[in-house]
Write a protein that holds these residues in place. Structure first.
Motif, mmCIF file in Angstrom:
data_model
loop_
_atom_site.group_PDB
_atom_site.id
_atom_site.type_symbol
_atom_site.label_atom_id
_atom_site.label_comp_id
_atom_site.label_asym_id
_atom_site.label_seq_id
_atom_site.Cartn_x
_atom_site.Cartn_y
_atom_site.Cartn_z
ATOM 1 N N PHE A 176 0.828 -1.204 0.000
ATOM 2 C CA PHE A 176 0.000 0.000 0.000
ATOM 3 C C PHE A 176 0.869 1.262 0.000
ATOM 4 O O PHE A 176 0.590 2.230 -0.716
ATOM 5 N N GLU A 177 1.941 1.244 0.795
ATOM 6 C CA GLU A 177 2.808 2.414 0.918
ATOM 7 C C GLU A 177 3.584 2.713 -0.371
ATOM 8 O O GLU A 177 4.001 3.854 -0.600
ATOM 9 N N GLU A 178 3.780 1.701 -1.209
ATOM 10 C CA GLU A 178 4.544 1.885 -2.447
ATOM 11 C C GLU A 178 3.690 2.406 -3.603
ATOM 12 O O GLU A 178 4.232 2.734 -4.666
ATOM 13 N N CYS A 179 2.398 2.462 -3.412
ATOM 14 C CA CYS A 179 1.489 2.899 -4.487
ATOM 15 C C CYS A 179 1.092 4.356 -4.251
ATOM 16 O O CYS A 179 0.619 4.707 -3.159
ATOM 17 N N ASP A 180 1.283 5.200 -5.248
ATOM 18 C CA ASP A 180 1.107 6.626 -5.002
ATOM 19 C C ASP A 180 0.212 7.363 -5.993
ATOM 20 O O ASP A 180 0.155 8.592 -5.998
ATOM 21 N N PHE A 181 -0.510 6.647 -6.865
ATOM 22 C CA PHE A 181 -1.448 7.319 -7.772
ATOM 23 C C PHE A 181 -2.524 6.335 -8.229
ATOM 24 O O PHE A 181 -2.365 5.128 -8.126
ATOM 25 N N PHE A 182 -3.631 6.878 -8.723
ATOM 26 C CA PHE A 182 -4.673 6.073 -9.360
ATOM 27 C C PHE A 182 -4.410 6.085 -10.854
ATOM 28 O O PHE A 182 -3.818 7.033 -11.378
ATOM 29 N N MET A 183 -4.865 5.036 -11.541
ATOM 30 C CA MET A 183 -4.688 5.037 -13.000
ATOM 31 C C MET A 183 -5.916 4.487 -13.703
ATOM 32 O O MET A 183 -6.682 3.696 -13.142
ATOM 33 N N SER A 184 -6.092 4.942 -14.933
ATOM 34 C CA SER A 184 -7.197 4.471 -15.770
ATOM 35 C C SER A 184 -6.674 4.347 -17.192
ATOM 36 O O SER A 184 -6.084 5.286 -17.723
ATOM 37 N N ALA A 185 -6.864 3.176 -17.798
ATOM 38 C CA ALA A 185 -6.380 2.942 -19.163
ATOM 39 C C ALA A 185 -7.496 2.311 -19.985
ATOM 40 O O ALA A 185 -8.225 1.445 -19.501
ATOM 41 N N GLY A 186 -7.621 2.746 -21.230
ATOM 42 C CA GLY A 186 -8.642 2.170 -22.102
ATOM 43 C C GLY A 186 -9.131 3.190 -23.112
ATOM 44 O O GLY A 186 -8.699 4.346 -23.102
ATOM 45 N N HIS A 187 -10.044 2.747 -23.967
ATOM 46 C CA HIS A 187 -10.551 3.682 -24.975
ATOM 47 C C HIS A 187 -12.012 3.443 -25.347
ATOM 48 O O HIS A 187 -12.694 4.351 -25.783
ATOM 49 N N THR A 232 0.866 2.697 -25.252
ATOM 50 C CA THR A 232 -0.298 1.869 -25.609
ATOM 51 C C THR A 232 -0.074 0.378 -25.410
ATOM 52 O O THR A 232 -1.033 -0.374 -25.245
ATOM 53 N N LEU A 233 1.168 -0.095 -25.444
ATOM 54 C CA LEU A 233 1.429 -1.525 -25.281
ATOM 55 C C LEU A 233 1.219 -1.955 -23.833
ATOM 56 O O LEU A 233 1.592 -1.232 -22.894
ATOM 57 N N SER A 234 0.639 -3.141 -23.647
ATOM 58 C CA SER A 234 0.413 -3.673 -22.300
ATOM 59 C C SER A 234 1.713 -3.724 -21.504
ATOM 60 O O SER A 234 1.750 -3.397 -20.314
ATOM 61 N N PHE A 235 2.775 -4.135 -22.168
ATOM 62 C CA PHE A 235 4.074 -4.278 -21.499
ATOM 63 C C PHE A 235 4.557 -2.942 -20.930
ATOM 64 O O PHE A 235 5.084 -2.887 -19.818
ATOM 65 N N ASP A 236 4.354 -1.864 -21.686
ATOM 66 C CA ASP A 236 4.819 -0.551 -21.245
ATOM 67 C C ASP A 236 3.982 0.014 -20.103
ATOM 68 O O ASP A 236 4.427 0.914 -19.375
ATOM 69 N N LEU A 237 2.777 -0.498 -19.938
ATOM 70 C CA LEU A 237 1.904 -0.026 -18.869
ATOM 71 C C LEU A 237 2.167 -0.735 -17.537
ATOM 72 O O LEU A 237 1.705 -0.287 -16.487
ATOM 73 N N ILE A 238 2.910 -1.831 -17.571
ATOM 74 C CA ILE A 238 3.123 -2.655 -16.375
ATOM 75 C C ILE A 238 3.661 -1.861 -15.182
ATOM 76 O O ILE A 238 3.120 -1.973 -14.063
ATOM 77 N N PRO A 239 4.710 -1.034 -15.331
ATOM 78 C CA PRO A 239 5.220 -0.285 -14.161
ATOM 79 C C PRO A 239 4.169 0.618 -13.530
ATOM 80 O O PRO A 239 4.168 0.822 -12.306
ATOM 81 N N TYR A 240 3.269 1.145 -14.361
ATOM 82 C CA TYR A 240 2.215 2.017 -13.837
ATOM 83 C C TYR A 240 1.163 1.203 -13.092
ATOM 84 O O TYR A 240 0.693 1.616 -12.024
ATOM 85 N N TYR A 241 0.785 0.062 -13.656
ATOM 86 C CA TYR A 241 -0.166 -0.799 -12.953
ATOM 87 C C TYR A 241 0.382 -1.204 -11.588
ATOM 88 O O TYR A 241 -0.339 -1.214 -10.585
ATOM 89 N N GLN A 242 1.663 -1.543 -11.534
ATOM 90 C CA GLN A 242 2.256 -2.014 -10.286
ATOM 91 C C GLN A 242 2.235 -0.955 -9.195
ATOM 92 O O GLN A 242 2.074 -1.275 -8.019
ATOM 93 N N ARG A 243 2.403 0.296 -9.579
ATOM 94 C CA ARG A 243 2.474 1.365 -8.587
ATOM 95 C C ARG A 243 1.135 2.061 -8.352
ATOM 96 O O ARG A 243 1.042 3.002 -7.551
ATOM 97 N N LYS A 316 -6.054 1.516 4.598
ATOM 98 C CA LYS A 316 -5.099 0.472 4.222
ATOM 99 C C LYS A 316 -5.698 -0.929 4.372
ATOM 100 O O LYS A 316 -5.469 -1.795 3.528
ATOM 101 N N ASP A 317 -6.467 -1.165 5.437
ATOM 102 C CA ASP A 317 -7.034 -2.498 5.667
ATOM 103 C C ASP A 317 -8.003 -2.887 4.551
ATOM 104 O O ASP A 317 -7.998 -4.030 4.081
ATOM 105 N N ILE A 318 -8.851 -1.942 4.135
ATOM 106 C CA ILE A 318 -9.786 -2.215 3.036
ATOM 107 C C ILE A 318 -9.010 -2.477 1.757
ATOM 108 O O ILE A 318 -9.313 -3.408 0.999
#
Length: 356
Positions: A176-187, A232-243, A316-318
């Protein structure tokens, strides 16, 4: 599809974007070959004049009939229009198996001619695999299809993400502490405008990944919202999804278009063991609130988005509980192996009927 397969081979995308081929190859009972998408572009230009998409591919399929037993089309209507017309005339006799993730009626089901046409169209497929039980039920009801007509043609399969993602990303998800933003991907049918309004005035960061065609129309983007239409590639979005703290799926569409919108983004939610907030869509097979992996808000509900964002950012618990449930959903009910098993069952059944 060959591009999707190539990206998977290079490790740049999950196998679920090839719609079962990778898993069927591993299971060994069905030999699935990817038919090249385009060879003569001018034929597609001609097809557009007559309202027939992917005409080039369909014509080339007609010259390769000896090379396959069953035609499998994950996008159904988009590239089978000519073939289905020929099948109705008895000129194309190969079985056609499709997946259905969008409605067939497009709001015109009250028109008796259109409803009859849609019913005739979908029943000409040898087998239709619906990716959502609500969508299956809605199709049967709105097109008034008798049980005797669909009993041996319609089935269900839960499309889910590549299981190799499970060990690679889901189990090793960030804290939880390592994640610092929300993200939205799609079209497809995305409502980024409502999402931006929800973040206006909040002390949270939002990263939106879209395409040039789906860039939000909002002119005054607040400083805590970042737009990106180049990744746009799934692979390039991975670091953003993780954080990311959570994956957001804002949707907008007229009710007659209600289908499986948001389904592709759900693959990313469970792949990375993330919570989510999404616009309510009863046509999806996965009830995210019942599964305990996230929250739903009503369409265009800015205050609803703000309320749910605050809960996930400040509890954090939720967050941990939803992340655990997301991982469990991936492992037990929502993955590529489950989809491939059902797809294999349908294909083998169609092949058996064909031989008999």
């Amino acid at each position: 599809m060959e591009r999707a397969y190539s990206l998977w081979e290079k490790g740049l995308s999950g196998s679920h974007h090839v719609w079962g081929k990778v898993e069927l190859d591993q299971r060994g009972k069905v030999d699935m070959k990817v038919f090249p998408h385009e060879k003569y572009p001018f034929l597609n230009k001609i097809g557009k004049i007559f309202g027939i998409g992917h005409l080039d591919q369909q014509i080339r399929i007609l010259f390769n009939l000896r090379n396959f037993d069953i035609l499998y089309s994950p996008y159904s209507k988009s590239n089978t229009k000519l073939l289905l017309f020929l099948k109705a005339l008895g000129l194309f006799r190969k079985p056609i198996v499709v997946t259905i993730h969008q409605p067939f009626w497009k709001g015109k089901n009250e028109n008796k001619f259109f409803r009859s046409y849609s019913r005739f169209y979908i029943l000409n497929y040898t087998a239709s695999i619906f990716l959502s039980e609500p969508l299956l039920d809605k199709t049967i009801k709105l097109l008034k299809i008798p049980e005797k007509d669909y009993r041996n043609k319609f089935s269900l399969a839960q499309w889910g993400p590549d299981m190799t993602y499970y060990e690679r990303y889901c189990v090793k998800r960030k804290s939880f502490e390592e994640c610092d933003f929300f993200m939205s991907a799609g079209h497809t049918d995305r409502d980024f405008e409502t999402l931006i309004e929800a973040f206006r005035g909040l002390d949270y960061k939002l990263k939106i990944f879209c395409t040039p065609k789906s860039v939000p129309k909002t002119l005054d983007i607040p400083p805590n919202v970042e737009l990106n239409w180049e990744v746009t590639l799934s692979f390039d979005l991975i670091p953003y999804y993780q954080r990311s703290i959570a994956i957001l799926i804002p949707l907008k569409y007229p009710m007659y278009k209600e289908g499986c919108q948001g389904m592709t983004s759900l693959q990313d939610v469970v792949s990375f063991g993330k919570p989510l907030i999404m616009t309510r869509n009863p046509c999806l097979n996965l009830d995210v609130e019942k599964a305990g992996i996230g929250y739903c808000v009503d369409m265009y509900d800015v205050e609803g988005w703000k309320e749910k964002l605050k809960i996930l950012k400040e509890n954090k618990d939720i967050w941990n509980k939803m992340s655990d449930n997301s991982e469990l959903t991936f492992k037990e009910t929502f993955n590529s192996d489950i989809f491939a098993a059902q797809l294999e069952k349908v294909l083998l059944s169609v092949y058996k009927d064909k031989k008999e």
